[in-house]
Write a protein that holds these residues in place. Structure first.
Motif: not given
Ligand code: IP8
Length: 251
Positions: A16, A19, A21, A53-54
């Motif tokens: 997080s 990226t 998130k 993260g994402s």
């Protein structure tokens, strides 16, 4: 500042942190560049680990894959791994842009879990990179898991595995929170045993290292080297040898 030449740091950059998130597969370019600049100031041995993260997490969720529920489908495993490799390349590039001699290490290609979920991670390539002056950059990934296909290997688990293997002198967990928070949202300065924070963190399954702060604290208490949990704005201070955020060290 004090010389860091004889130090070996293992630093986790939370997913997080690097990226966005909530936006699928989006890097937080500015936050990553800031982190790379902070790490570039360090002149000892450095291992970097980053989270999903994402990039990793929504693929893992879509395919129902967690640290103990696996997939036998190679395409699904590759979707998770591929997203993480993509993020890893961006992190390595950002570090190299700041003249950090970063090189990628992909855990899926090296690690495995037995049927109890215990991780085995070869580290000769990692210590070899350190000896040659490189900065290995690992990431949360998929991992082949006896009887499960491929499960998730979290960056936190990698940190705990790597710290003793590389003889880490300090471990840093850079997260979006400024440390472990007490009941009044103040940062706890120091944790020497889980009992001290059990009330505010709540119980957690000791084997679940992706299960939030309680799992992190439990795992970091086992390390035998001081670990610090802090926010991105404190990465400079951590690298400089200060003790930002929460220090976790058994007394
Ligand atoms: O963000 C998980 O790593 P973490 C990576 O460190 C994947 O828990 C593949 C979801």
């Amino acid at each position: 500042g004090r010389s860091s030449e004889n130090e070996t740091l293992v630093v986790k950059l939370g997913g997080s942190v690097v990226t966005e998130k909530t936006e699928r597969e989006t890097v937080d370019v500015d936050a990553l560049a800031d982190a790379a600049r902070a790490l570039a100031a360090f002149d000892g041995s450095l291992v970097v680990v980053h989270g999903g993260g994402s990039f990793g997490h929504h693929h893992a969720a879509e395919h129902g894959v967690s640290t103990d529920e696996g997939t036998g489908n190679a395409g699904d495993a590759l979707a998770i791994h591929g997203a993480m490799v993509e993020l890893n390349r961006v992190v390595v590039d950002a570090l190299q842009d700041e003249d950090v001699p970063a090189l990628p290490v992909h855990p899926l290609s090296a690690a495995s879990r037995d049927s109890d979920g215990d991780l085995s991670l070869p580290t000769a390539q990692i210590t070899g990179m350190l000896d040659e002056g490189f900065v290995p950059v690992l990431h949360g990934d998929g991992v082949v898991h006896a009887g499960e296909g491929v499960t998730v290997l979290s960056g936190d688990e990698l940190v705990v595995e790597l710290a003793p293997a590389v003889g880490a002198t300090r471990v840093g967990v850079c997260s979006t929170v400024p440390g472990v928070l007490d009941g009044e949202d103040a940062v706890v300065d120091r944790i020497g045993s889980f009992d001290e924070v059990a009330d505010v963190l709540g119980a957690s399954d000791a084997t679940d290292v992706t299960g939030g702060m309680a799992g992190k604290v439990r795992a970091l208490l086992e390390l035998g080297v001081p670990a610090q949990i802090f926010a991105p704005d404190a990465l400079d201070a951590f690298v400089a040898g200060e003790s930002p955020g929460t220090t976790i060290e058994t007394r």
